[in-house]
Motif scaffolding. Sequence first.
Motif, PDB file in Angstrom:
ATOM      1  N   THR A  46      86.766  69.607  30.791  1.00 39.31           N
ATOM      2  CA  THR A  46      86.474  68.327  30.151  1.00 39.31           C
ATOM      3  C   THR A  46      87.743  67.797  29.519  1.00 39.31           C
ATOM      4  O   THR A  46      88.440  68.526  28.816  1.00 39.31           O
ATOM      5  N   CYS A  47      88.054  66.520  29.797  1.00 39.59           N
ATOM      6  CA  CYS A  47      89.274  65.904  29.286  1.00 39.59           C
ATOM      7  C   CYS A  47      88.956  64.814  28.279  1.00 39.59           C
ATOM      8  O   CYS A  47      87.977  64.076  28.431  1.00 39.59           O
ATOM      9  N   ASN A  48      89.798  64.701  27.273  1.00 40.59           N
ATOM     10  CA  ASN A  48      89.750  63.582  26.340  1.00 40.59           C
ATOM     11  C   ASN A  48      91.130  62.950  26.304  1.00 40.59           C
ATOM     12  O   ASN A  48      92.136  63.644  26.168  1.00 40.59           O
ATOM     13  N   VAL A  49      91.195  61.636  26.444  1.00 41.27           N
ATOM     14  CA  VAL A  49      92.448  60.893  26.412  1.00 41.27           C
ATOM     15  C   VAL A  49      92.375  59.914  25.248  1.00 41.27           C
ATOM     16  O   VAL A  49      91.377  59.227  25.066  1.00 41.27           O
ATOM     17  N   ALA A  50      93.450  59.843  24.453  1.00 37.37           N
ATOM     18  CA  ALA A  50      93.441  58.984  23.268  1.00 37.37           C
ATOM     19  C   ALA A  50      94.840  58.457  22.992  1.00 37.37           C
ATOM     20  O   ALA A  50      95.841  59.031  23.424  1.00 37.37           O
ATOM     21  N   THR A  51      94.905  57.360  22.253  1.00 41.12           N
ATOM     22  CA  THR A  51      96.169  56.815  21.755  1.00 41.12           C
ATOM     23  C   THR A  51      96.024  56.567  20.257  1.00 41.12           C
ATOM     24  O   THR A  51      94.902  56.426  19.757  1.00 41.12           O
ATOM     25  N   PRO A  52      97.114  56.508  19.520  1.00 40.14           N
ATOM     26  CA  PRO A  52      97.014  56.263  18.075  1.00 40.14           C
ATOM     27  C   PRO A  52      96.309  54.953  17.733  1.00 40.14           C
ATOM     28  O   PRO A  52      95.596  54.876  16.729  1.00 40.14           O
ATOM     29  N   LEU A  53      96.476  53.933  18.559  1.00 43.09           N
ATOM     30  CA  LEU A  53      95.876  52.637  18.258  1.00 43.09           C
ATOM     31  C   LEU A  53      94.439  52.531  18.748  1.00 43.09           C
ATOM     32  O   LEU A  53      93.569  51.988  18.063  1.00 43.09           O
ATOM     33  N   GLN A  54      94.162  53.055  19.917  1.00 46.61           N
ATOM     34  CA  GLN A  54      92.854  52.877  20.528  1.00 46.61           C
ATOM     35  C   GLN A  54      91.885  54.020  20.233  1.00 46.61           C
ATOM     36  O   GLN A  54      90.692  53.875  20.437  1.00 46.61           O
ATOM     37  N   GLY A  55      92.384  55.161  19.768  1.00 50.91           N
ATOM     38  CA  GLY A  55      91.518  56.317  19.635  1.00 50.91           C
ATOM     39  C   GLY A  55      91.161  56.837  21.019  1.00 50.91           C
ATOM     40  O   GLY A  55      91.838  56.559  22.005  1.00 50.91           O
ATOM     41  N   SER A  56      90.086  57.599  21.124  1.00 49.30           N
ATOM     42  CA  SER A  56      89.671  58.144  22.416  1.00 49.30           C
ATOM     43  C   SER A  56      89.086  57.040  23.278  1.00 49.30           C
ATOM     44  O   SER A  56      88.184  56.327  22.851  1.00 49.30           O
ATOM     45  N   PHE A  57      89.598  56.916  24.509  1.00 50.99           N
ATOM     46  CA  PHE A  57      89.039  55.900  25.393  1.00 50.99           C
ATOM     47  C   PHE A  57      88.474  56.486  26.676  1.00 50.99           C
ATOM     48  O   PHE A  57      87.905  55.789  27.482  1.00 50.99           O
ATOM     49  N   GLU A  58      88.640  57.776  26.878  1.00 54.08           N
ATOM     50  CA  GLU A  58      88.016  58.424  28.027  1.00 54.08           C
ATOM     51  C   GLU A  58      87.604  59.840  27.648  1.00 54.08           C
ATOM     52  O   GLU A  58      88.303  60.529  26.915  1.00 54.08           O
TER      53      GLU A  58
END
Length: 265
Positions: A46-58
Amino acid sequence: MRPLGLLVPVLLAAACTVKENRTFCPAWCVVYSDGKVAEGCKGNLTCNVATPLQGSFEFGEKDFGSFTHKGDLVLEVPRNEEVYVDVFCGIDMMEPVGSVLAIPMGCCCDSIYSGHGRIFISGEEGEAGLPLNKDFALIAMKVNGLVEGEYPFRFRLLGNVDGYELPGGRPHKGGFDYLPPREEGNIFRARVPRQLDDSLELMIYHSEDGTVVTRQKLGEIIREMGYDWTAADLKDIGIGVDVSEASFTIEIEAWDIVETITVIL
């Protein structure tokens, strides 16, 4: 939950062509094993992808083999932006709740193996080689010296970690409360998450009326034995409980160290 393949986050839905300014176009992130996969790891990835601005988006699943074979797991991520990638193996009952991969109340931790990294891609493609470390400890309690007839005692584990933060995988502070079922051979098993401190407790109480027999500071005991909750791969813990008419004798075994505690009833 959307299945992972080539992830296409909604914030990057517009396609880019070679004639356009590609500064804000997505990039490809190849995620794969760095060769460090803890023993016992199995199941879907299971993968989680996130950015500092958007938070987790997938947040989605892929076959475990796509992680062990470099080039099989490719994620579409923002370009020119720091991206956090978390991979988990062994998720069963746990699920994402906001920014936490949470343990449902009343349940124990899943058999979680995890890896965490961050990447900044300015070009077309980048790579993230991650480990899968054992992120839980199995506590197995073996009870000896039981009285005849109906089993008179229950066990309860209490703690203050209820899952893992997203992104990053740090233990998340929250209530943990689990009553392990009795198994054949008078064995009680519970998986606990990586701990933040020594607050884990073991409670033994009477099945009939719920009165507490003893409440032991399990976290402090195993810390004094040299157990390390910050180790890359957590070790399992064995607890032997001997019951007599006058006392409980609780023997905690971890590796080659034994700690014995006698509790007068």
